[in-house]
Design a protein around this motif. Structure first.
Motif, PDB file in Angstrom:
ATOM      1  N   MET A   1       0.818  -1.217   0.000  1.00  0.00           N
ATOM      2  CA  MET A   1       0.000   0.000   0.000  1.00  0.00           C
ATOM      3  C   MET A   1       0.850   1.264   0.000  1.00  0.00           C
ATOM      4  SD  MET A   1      -2.971  -1.290  -0.159  1.00  0.00           S
ATOM      5  CE  MET A   1      -4.079   0.073   0.140  1.00  0.00           C
ATOM      6  N   GLY A   2       2.200   1.119  -0.160  1.00  0.00           N
ATOM      7  CA  GLY A   2       3.069   2.276  -0.193  1.00  0.00           C
ATOM      8  C   GLY A   2       2.973   3.002  -1.525  1.00  0.00           C
ATOM      9  N   ILE A   3       3.071   4.317  -1.481  1.00  0.00           N
ATOM     10  CA  ILE A   3       3.035   5.127  -2.702  1.00  0.00           C
ATOM     11  C   ILE A   3       4.431   5.106  -3.311  1.00  0.00           C
ATOM     12  CG2 ILE A   3       2.691   7.441  -3.648  1.00  0.00           C
ATOM     13  CD1 ILE A   3       0.676   7.935  -1.408  1.00  0.00           C
ATOM     14  N   VAL A   4       4.530   4.621  -4.555  1.00  0.00           N
ATOM     15  CA  VAL A   4       5.834   4.494  -5.212  1.00  0.00           C
ATOM     16  C   VAL A   4       6.077   5.601  -6.230  1.00  0.00           C
ATOM     17  CG1 VAL A   4       5.912   2.008  -4.854  1.00  0.00           C
ATOM     18  CG2 VAL A   4       4.845   2.896  -6.923  1.00  0.00           C
ATOM     19  N   LYS A   5       5.034   6.313  -6.607  1.00  0.00           N
ATOM     20  CA  LYS A   5       5.212   7.378  -7.594  1.00  0.00           C
ATOM     21  C   LYS A   5       4.053   8.352  -7.479  1.00  0.00           C
ATOM     22  CE  LYS A   5       7.573   9.029 -11.151  1.00  0.00           C
ATOM     23  NZ  LYS A   5       8.985   9.475 -11.026  1.00  0.00           N
ATOM     24  N   ALA A   6       4.354   9.654  -7.632  1.00  0.00           N
ATOM     25  CA  ALA A   6       3.319  10.700  -7.643  1.00  0.00           C
ATOM     26  C   ALA A   6       3.713  11.748  -8.670  1.00  0.00           C
ATOM     27  CB  ALA A   6       3.167  11.325  -6.265  1.00  0.00           C
ATOM     28  N   ASN A   7       2.750  12.387  -9.288  1.00  0.00           N
ATOM     29  CA  ASN A   7       3.078  13.387 -10.301  1.00  0.00           C
ATOM     30  C   ASN A   7       3.119  14.790  -9.683  1.00  0.00           C
ATOM     31  OD1 ASN A   7       0.390  13.946  -9.914  1.00  0.00           O
ATOM     32  ND2 ASN A   7      -0.155  13.959 -12.089  1.00  0.00           N
ATOM     33  N   ASN A   8       3.461  15.753 -10.519  1.00  0.00           N
ATOM     34  CA  ASN A   8       3.622  17.130 -10.038  1.00  0.00           C
ATOM     35  C   ASN A   8       2.308  17.703  -9.506  1.00  0.00           C
ATOM     36  OD1 ASN A   8       6.343  17.108 -10.798  1.00  0.00           O
ATOM     37  ND2 ASN A   8       5.851  17.753 -12.893  1.00  0.00           N
ATOM     38  N   ALA A   9       1.195  17.349 -10.167  1.00  0.00           N
ATOM     39  CA  ALA A   9      -0.104  17.855  -9.717  1.00  0.00           C
ATOM     40  C   ALA A   9      -0.443  17.341  -8.327  1.00  0.00           C
ATOM     41  CB  ALA A   9      -1.197  17.463 -10.714  1.00  0.00           C
ATOM     42  N   ALA A  10      -0.046  16.082  -8.020  1.00  0.00           N
ATOM     43  CA  ALA A  10      -0.289  15.528  -6.688  1.00  0.00           C
ATOM     44  C   ALA A  10       0.529  16.268  -5.641  1.00  0.00           C
ATOM     45  CB  ALA A  10       0.045  14.039  -6.675  1.00  0.00           C
ATOM     46  N   VAL A  11       1.784  16.596  -5.987  1.00  0.00           N
ATOM     47  CA  VAL A  11       2.624  17.354  -5.072  1.00  0.00           C
ATOM     48  C   VAL A  11       1.989  18.708  -4.763  1.00  0.00           C
ATOM     49  CG1 VAL A  11       4.855  18.507  -4.818  1.00  0.00           C
ATOM     50  CG2 VAL A  11       4.741  16.193  -5.762  1.00  0.00           C
ATOM     51  N   ALA A  12       1.510  19.378  -5.823  1.00  0.00           N
ATOM     52  CA  ALA A  12       0.899  20.697  -5.645  1.00  0.00           C
ATOM     53  C   ALA A  12      -0.416  20.612  -4.882  1.00  0.00           C
ATOM     54  CB  ALA A  12       0.678  21.353  -7.005  1.00  0.00           C
TER      55      ALA A  12
ATOM     56  N   TYR B   1      -1.659  18.034  -2.760  1.00  0.00           N
ATOM     57  CA  TYR B   1      -1.652  17.488  -1.403  1.00  0.00           C
ATOM     58  C   TYR B   1      -0.674  18.213  -0.490  1.00  0.00           C
ATOM     59  CZ  TYR B   1      -4.442  13.606  -3.189  1.00  0.00           C
ATOM     60  OH  TYR B   1      -5.437  12.854  -3.743  1.00  0.00           O
ATOM     61  N   GLY B   2       0.322  18.894  -1.060  1.00  0.00           N
ATOM     62  CA  GLY B   2       1.270  19.649  -0.237  1.00  0.00           C
ATOM     63  C   GLY B   2       2.477  18.859   0.210  1.00  0.00           C
ATOM     64  N   TYR B   3       2.608  17.600  -0.205  1.00  0.00           N
ATOM     65  CA  TYR B   3       3.778  16.793   0.143  1.00  0.00           C
ATOM     66  C   TYR B   3       4.828  16.897  -0.954  1.00  0.00           C
ATOM     67  CZ  TYR B   3       0.642  14.536   3.525  1.00  0.00           C
ATOM     68  OH  TYR B   3      -0.242  14.291   4.545  1.00  0.00           O
ATOM     69  N   THR B   4       6.106  16.691  -0.587  1.00  0.00           N
ATOM     70  CA  THR B   4       7.170  16.614  -1.593  1.00  0.00           C
ATOM     71  C   THR B   4       7.217  15.204  -2.166  1.00  0.00           C
ATOM     72  OG1 THR B   4       8.838  15.980   0.037  1.00  0.00           O
ATOM     73  CG2 THR B   4       8.475  18.356  -0.307  1.00  0.00           C
ATOM     74  N   MET B   5       8.013  15.037  -3.250  1.00  0.00           N
ATOM     75  CA  MET B   5       8.158  13.712  -3.856  1.00  0.00           C
ATOM     76  C   MET B   5       8.754  12.729  -2.850  1.00  0.00           C
ATOM     77  SD  MET B   5       7.087  13.478  -6.988  1.00  0.00           S
ATOM     78  CE  MET B   5       6.681  14.476  -8.432  1.00  0.00           C
ATOM     79  N   LYS B   6       9.741  13.172  -2.058  1.00  0.00           N
ATOM     80  CA  LYS B   6      10.369  12.292  -1.074  1.00  0.00           C
ATOM     81  C   LYS B   6       9.369  11.892  -0.004  1.00  0.00           C
ATOM     82  CE  LYS B   6      15.127  13.951  -1.558  1.00  0.00           C
ATOM     83  NZ  LYS B   6      16.282  14.582  -0.862  1.00  0.00           N
TER      84      LYS B   6
ATOM     85  N   ARG C   1       7.594   7.961   1.099  1.00  0.00           N
ATOM     86  CA  ARG C   1       7.625   7.388   2.445  1.00  0.00           C
ATOM     87  C   ARG C   1       6.212   7.165   3.000  1.00  0.00           C
ATOM     88  NH1 ARG C   1      11.817  11.362   3.179  1.00  0.00           N
ATOM     89  NH2 ARG C   1      10.332  12.703   4.315  1.00  0.00           N
ATOM     90  N   MET C   2       5.197   7.468   2.195  1.00  0.00           N
ATOM     91  CA  MET C   2       3.816   7.389   2.658  1.00  0.00           C
ATOM     92  C   MET C   2       3.099   6.178   2.061  1.00  0.00           C
ATOM     93  SD  MET C   2       2.918  11.439   2.211  1.00  0.00           S
ATOM     94  CE  MET C   2       1.156  11.167   2.417  1.00  0.00           C
TER      95      MET C   2
END
Length: 426
Positions: A98-109, A111-116, A120-121
Motif C-alpha cells: 500500500m506504499g506510494i511508489v510514484k506521484a506526479n507534479n499535480a499531486a505534489v501541488a 496534497y502539499g507533500y514533496t516527492m520524497k 515514504r507514505m
C-alpha cells in the motif's frame, strides 16, 4: 502494455526474408561468378558467402532492434510525460504494501507533500482516519480493469479534506503489482450538489408552504366571503375606515338608511358625512382620540342622513391591526336608536311633570290644607260671630286655593296621560 501482432512478428519476418533472399540469390550469383574457377576457389567463395550472410543479417537485426528500442524509449517518455504533467493528481501505490511508489507534479501541488515525502507514505496517509477498511476492501476486490472507483475523501498535508472522484487501473511498476490512480477534485461539484439539494429542499418546503398558504387563503377567502356577506346583509350599519378615518367600505344597511351610494361615501371622512349642527362635539372628540390611539370606543351620536334628517345611533368602534401589529383602520358597527332616544325624551318630560306635581303636592297643596285644618279647629272654639265670620272667609279662600291647586295637578296628570296615549312607552 500489449505489443500489436504486426510489431511482434515484424523483426523475425524481416530476418527470415533477408536470409532466404541471400541464400537463393547468393547461390545463383556465386555459381555465375565462380563457374570458371577451381573447386578450391569455389569453396573459398562459399565460405566468404556464409560469413557475409552472418554479417549482413547481424547488421539488419541490429538496425531493426535499435529502431524498435528507440520507439519504446519514445513511447515510455511520452507515457512518463503524460503521468508527470497530467493536470490532475496521479499516484501509483503497491497493492502488496500500500506504499506510494510514484506521484506526479499535480499531486505534489494538490496534497502539499514533496516527492520524497510521498515515497515514504502509504495510500492510507492521504485519507482520513477510518478509511483503511474501506480501502483494503476496494483493493482486495480489484479486478485489474480500468474503472471509476467512486467518490473518496482525501486529506492534504495541512489536514484540509476534499472530495475526489477516483479513476484507477492496475499496472506493473518496478516489478510490482500496483494501482495507478487519477484523483479528480470534485469538492466544488459536491458543494454545488449540496447547494442544489438544499435549494431543492427549500423549494420543496416553499412549495408545501405555498400550497398550505393557498389552502389557508382559499379557506380565509371563503370565510371572509361569508363574513362579508354577513356584514353586508345584517341590519346594523357597518363602516370600515382606514387609519385616517376615510371610508373604505360600508354595508347595505348603511346605504339604505343614510341614502348615500357607495361611490358618494368611499374615500370621504366619516365625520364630514355624518356630523351636523346638533351633533355632540365632546362625544365626537372622544371618538377621534380613541381612533388616533387605536383604542375601542362605544357611545351614542346624533348623525345626519344624506337629506339632513337627524337620527340617533349607538356605535361600537374597534381597531383593525395588520400582521405586524400596526394600526390599519377601524370598523364601526352602529344601531339606530332614534325611537329609544325619543322615548327617553318623553319619559324625561313625564318625569319632569311628575316632579312638578310632587313639588305642588308637597308645597302648594299642603299650605291651603294646613290652613283649612287650622281654621276648622278654631271654629270649634267659643268665639264671637264677627270672628267666626272672618274665619269662614279665610276658610273659603283656602278652599278656593286648594281647588285651584287640585285643578293644576289634574291638568298636569291629564297632559302626561295624553302623551302616553299618543306614544306608548312600552
Amino acid at each position: 502494455m500489449k505489443t500489436r501482432p504486426l510489431t511482434l512478428f515484424r523483426i523475425p519476418f524481416i530476418y527470415l526474408a533477408t536470409g532466404l533472399i541471400w541464400i537463393i540469390a547468393g547461390n545463383e550469383l556465386l555459381q555465375f561468378l565462380t563457374s570458371d574457377l577451381s573447386v578450391e576457389a569455389q569453396e573459398t567463395y562459399r565460405t566468404y558467402k556464409g560469413t557475409m550472410y552472418v554479417l549482413i543479417t547481424t547488421v539488419v537485426l541490429f538496425l531493426l532492434l535499435r529502431q524498435q528500442q528507440e520507439k519504446l524509449v519514445v513511447s515510455e517518455n511520452q507515457y512518463r510525460s503524460l503521468f508527470a504533467n497530467n493536470p490532475n493528481p496521479m499516484y501509483i501505490f503497491s497493492m502488496k504494501t500500500m506504499g506510494i511508489v510514484k506521484a506526479n507534479n499535480a499531486a505534489v501541488a494538490k496534497y502539499g507533500y514533496t516527492m520524497k515525502e510521498f515515497r515514504r507514505m502509504t495510500a492510507y496517509d492521504i485519507r482520513p482516519a477510518g478509511a483503511k477498511e474501506k480501502l483494503d476492501i476496494a483493493v482486495s476486490e480489484y479486478e485489474g480493469k480500468h474503472k471509476c472507483s467512486g467518490r473518496w475523501i482525501h486529506r492534504k498535508k495541512s489536514g484540509e479534506e476534499f472530495t475526489v472522484s477516483i479513476i484507477s487501473h492496475k499496472v506493473r511498476f518496478n516489478r510490482e503489482e500496483c494501482i495507478m490512480v487519477l484523483a479528480i477534485d470534485i469538492t466544488e461539484v459536491v458543494e454545488n450538489e449540496k447547494k442544489i439539494q438544499e435549494a431543492y429542499l427549500i423549494e420543496k418546503e416553499l412549495n408545501q408552504a405555498l400550497e398550505h398558504n393557498n389552502t389557508v387563503l382559499e379557506a380565509a377567502y371563503r370565510e371572509n366571503f361569508k363574513l362579508g356577506e354577513v356584514l353586508r346583509r345584517i341590519n346594523n350599519m357597518v363602516i370600515v375606515m382606514d387609519k385616517d378615518a376615510s371610508v373604505s367600505w360600508v354595508n347595505d344597511a348603511f346605504l339604505d338608511f343614510s341614502g348615500y351610494t357607495f361611490q358618494e361615501v368611499k374615500g370621504k371622512k366619516a365625520g364630514d358625512l355624518l356630523s351636523g349642527p346638533n351633533s355632540d362635539i365632546s362625544t365626537i372628540k372622544k371618538l377621534i382620540r380613541s381612533m388616533e390611539s387605536g383604542k375601542a370606543f362605544r357611545g351614542e351620536l346624533l348623525n345626519y342622513t344624506k337629506d339632513k334628517k337627524e337620527y340617533w345611533v349607538e356605535i361600537s368602534v374597534s381597531p383593525l391591526f395588520d400582521e405586524n401589529g400596526e394600526l390599519e383602520g377601524m370598523i364601526s358597527v352602529g344601531s339606530v336608536i332614534t325611537d329609544r332616544k325619543e322615548k327617553e325624551g318623553r319619559i324625561s318630560t313625564q318625569n319632569q311633570a311628575l316632579r312638578e306635581i310632587a313639588w305642588i303636592s308637597s308645597h302648594r297643596f299642603r299650605r291651603p290644607v294646613a290652613s283649612i285644618l287650622s281654621l276648622t279647629e278654631m271654629l270649634n272654639d267659643d268665639i264671637e260671630n264677627s270672628e267666626r265670620l272672618e274665619y269662614l272667609k279665610l276658610l273659603k279662600s283656602s278652599s278656593v286655593e286648594l281647588d285651584e291647586v287640585s285643578k293644576e295637578i289634574a291638568a298636569k296628570i291629564n297632559q302626561v296621560e295624553t302623551d302616553c296615549m299618543k306614544q306608548p312607552i312600552f
